[in-house]
Design a protein around this motif. Structure first.
Motif, mmCIF file in Angstrom:
data_model
loop_
_atom_site.group_PDB
_atom_site.id
_atom_site.type_symbol
_atom_site.label_atom_id
_atom_site.label_comp_id
_atom_site.label_asym_id
_atom_site.label_seq_id
_atom_site.Cartn_x
_atom_site.Cartn_y
_atom_site.Cartn_z
ATOM 1 N N ASP A 116 87.145 59.374 32.441
ATOM 2 C CA ASP A 116 87.114 60.424 33.457
ATOM 3 C C ASP A 116 86.577 59.931 34.797
ATOM 4 O OD1 ASP A 116 88.112 62.388 31.778
ATOM 5 O OD2 ASP A 116 86.119 63.051 31.130
ATOM 6 N N LEU A 159 92.823 56.428 39.463
ATOM 7 C CA LEU A 159 92.484 57.552 38.588
ATOM 8 C C LEU A 159 93.511 57.710 37.465
ATOM 9 C CD1 LEU A 159 91.163 60.172 41.154
ATOM 10 C CD2 LEU A 159 89.850 59.101 39.310
ATOM 11 N N TYR A 160 94.783 57.533 37.766
ATOM 12 C CA TYR A 160 95.794 57.608 36.698
ATOM 13 C C TYR A 160 95.628 56.449 35.716
ATOM 14 C CZ TYR A 160 98.471 61.573 38.418
ATOM 15 O OH TYR A 160 98.852 62.844 38.766
ATOM 16 N N ARG A 184 85.321 67.829 38.565
ATOM 17 C CA ARG A 184 84.615 67.371 37.360
ATOM 18 C C ARG A 184 83.271 66.756 37.719
ATOM 19 N NH1 ARG A 184 88.735 65.213 35.238
ATOM 20 N NH2 ARG A 184 88.525 63.132 36.129
ATOM 21 N N VAL A 232 94.403 57.441 43.886
ATOM 22 C CA VAL A 232 95.276 58.110 42.910
ATOM 23 C C VAL A 232 95.721 57.132 41.830
ATOM 24 C CG1 VAL A 232 97.550 59.182 42.621
ATOM 25 C CG2 VAL A 232 96.047 59.913 44.489
ATOM 26 N N ARG A 236 92.751 57.415 33.563
ATOM 27 C CA ARG A 236 93.132 58.471 32.616
ATOM 28 C C ARG A 236 93.868 57.884 31.421
ATOM 29 N NH1 ARG A 236 96.339 63.730 34.691
ATOM 30 N NH2 ARG A 236 94.230 64.241 35.421
ATOM 31 N N GLU A 237 94.749 56.934 31.677
ATOM 32 C CA GLU A 237 95.519 56.315 30.596
ATOM 33 C C GLU A 237 94.613 55.594 29.599
ATOM 34 O OE1 GLU A 237 98.375 53.805 32.448
ATOM 35 O OE2 GLU A 237 99.612 55.469 33.187
ATOM 36 N N ASP A 257 97.221 63.800 45.844
ATOM 37 C CA ASP A 257 97.596 64.183 44.479
ATOM 38 C C ASP A 257 96.513 65.053 43.845
ATOM 39 O OD1 ASP A 257 97.690 63.669 41.411
ATOM 40 O OD2 ASP A 257 99.607 62.895 42.131
ATOM 41 N N ALA A 258 96.943 65.990 42.985
ATOM 42 C CA ALA A 258 96.014 66.920 42.338
ATOM 43 C C ALA A 258 94.933 66.208 41.547
ATOM 44 C CB ALA A 258 96.786 67.882 41.431
ATOM 45 N N ILE A 259 95.179 64.996 41.065
ATOM 46 C CA ILE A 259 94.183 64.290 40.262
ATOM 47 C C ILE A 259 92.919 64.007 41.068
ATOM 48 C CG2 ILE A 259 94.927 61.904 40.747
ATOM 49 C CD1 ILE A 259 94.571 61.374 37.708
ATOM 50 N N GLU A 288 90.943 67.274 40.843
ATOM 51 C CA GLU A 288 90.452 67.424 39.470
ATOM 52 C C GLU A 288 89.233 66.542 39.237
ATOM 53 O OE1 GLU A 288 93.776 66.412 37.056
ATOM 54 O OE2 GLU A 288 95.022 68.068 37.785
ATOM 55 N N HIS A 289 89.290 65.322 39.734
ATOM 56 C CA HIS A 289 88.159 64.410 39.607
ATOM 57 C C HIS A 289 86.962 64.940 40.374
ATOM 58 C CE1 HIS A 289 85.717 60.873 40.783
ATOM 59 N NE2 HIS A 289 85.945 60.492 39.547
#
Length: 257
Positions: A185, A176-177, A245, A173, A180-181, A236-238, A241-242
């Motif tokens: 992706d 991935l955050y 994708r 997590v 993203r920043e 976490d939802a991320i 989402e990953h």
């Protein structure tokens, strides 16, 4: 998915990929995806889960799947060996980042996802704990316990597994955050790499795909979906989402097995 027998496979050249027939085993899903993305053709060879598979043992020395056998080379069942075989035989963009530090980070995440003691290893141990899996016939449960013993399960391993899984999820997590920043992706760098494929395949053990996306055998989706609440809370939802994708862009759905 169309399978051939071990006897048929032994007489062929090229890549033969031994897979658990009718089951979306994450190690097998990952192996298939690696070879697909790297455009490596293979023939699927049938393995039956929780069975002796004597013919497979006689050929490869392994009872389980996946096993990748190329020409007359020894069979490979380790996740890293399979990555490196896909790299050697494949074409197109590499699944290993060009930067050596990013490559080490990629393989490190893959090891934490699918290696010995990693996320999937820990989740599999949780599934052996009483009350965490869907009810199964006694014979099947006995076979599962024997299988877990074969994986080197210690008496304390299931109790320690949740905290290990949580630690790995937190690391994924955080990464991935961070990505993203910086506008990426992907888990490492700016392009698809092996660890993205590994997380997509093994994310079933965090949140299973739908039955339309992955037609699980009876009881398997429920088994994957049951976990201690503290492990579920770490997801976490991320992460999903990953996963979604990567399947949409690179692997494809629905799954075939």
């Amino acid at each position: 998915m169309d399978y051939i027998s071990v006897a048929e496979a032994r007489g062929l050249k090229g890549l033969r990929l031994v897979l658990s027939a009718g089951v979306p085993g994450p190690w097998g899903i990952a192996a298939k995806a690696l070879f697909k993305v790297r455009a490596v053709p293979f023939v699927a060879v049938r393995q039956e889960i929780m069975q002796p598979n004597e013919d497979l043992v006689a050929w490869t020395g392994r009872r389980n799947a996946p096993v990748a056998v190329y020409d007359d080379e020894p069979g490979l069942d380790n996740w890293l060996d399979i990555v490196m075989l896909a790299e050697r035989l494949g074409s197109g963009p590499s699944l290993l980042p060009a930067d050596p530090i990013d490559e080490a980070l990629c393989l490190g995440f893959s090891a934490q996802i699918c290696g010995h003691g990693g996320y999937a290893w820990s989740r599999r141990l949780m599934m052996t704990r009483e009350g965490t899996a869907a009810p199964q016939p006694p014979e099947l449960m006995a076979r599962r316990q024997a299988m877990m013993s074969g994986y080197g399960m210690r008496p304390d391993a299931p109790e320690n597994a949740p905290q290990r899984a949580i630690k790995i999820l937190h690391g994924l997590v955080k990464q991935l955050y961070h990505q993203r920043e910086r506008g990426s992706d992907y888990l490492v760098g700016d392009h698809l790499s092996a660890c993205d494929i590994h997380w997509a395949a093994f994310s079933q053990m965090a949140q299973p795909l739908t039955l339309e996306e992955c037609p699980f055998p009876v009881g398997m989706r429920e088994m994957y979906d049951q976990m201690p609440p503290e492990v579920r809370a770490a997801g976490d939802a991320i992460l999903i989402e990953h996963r979604d994708r990567i399947f949409a862009r690179h692997i494809g759905l629905p799954m075939e097995f």
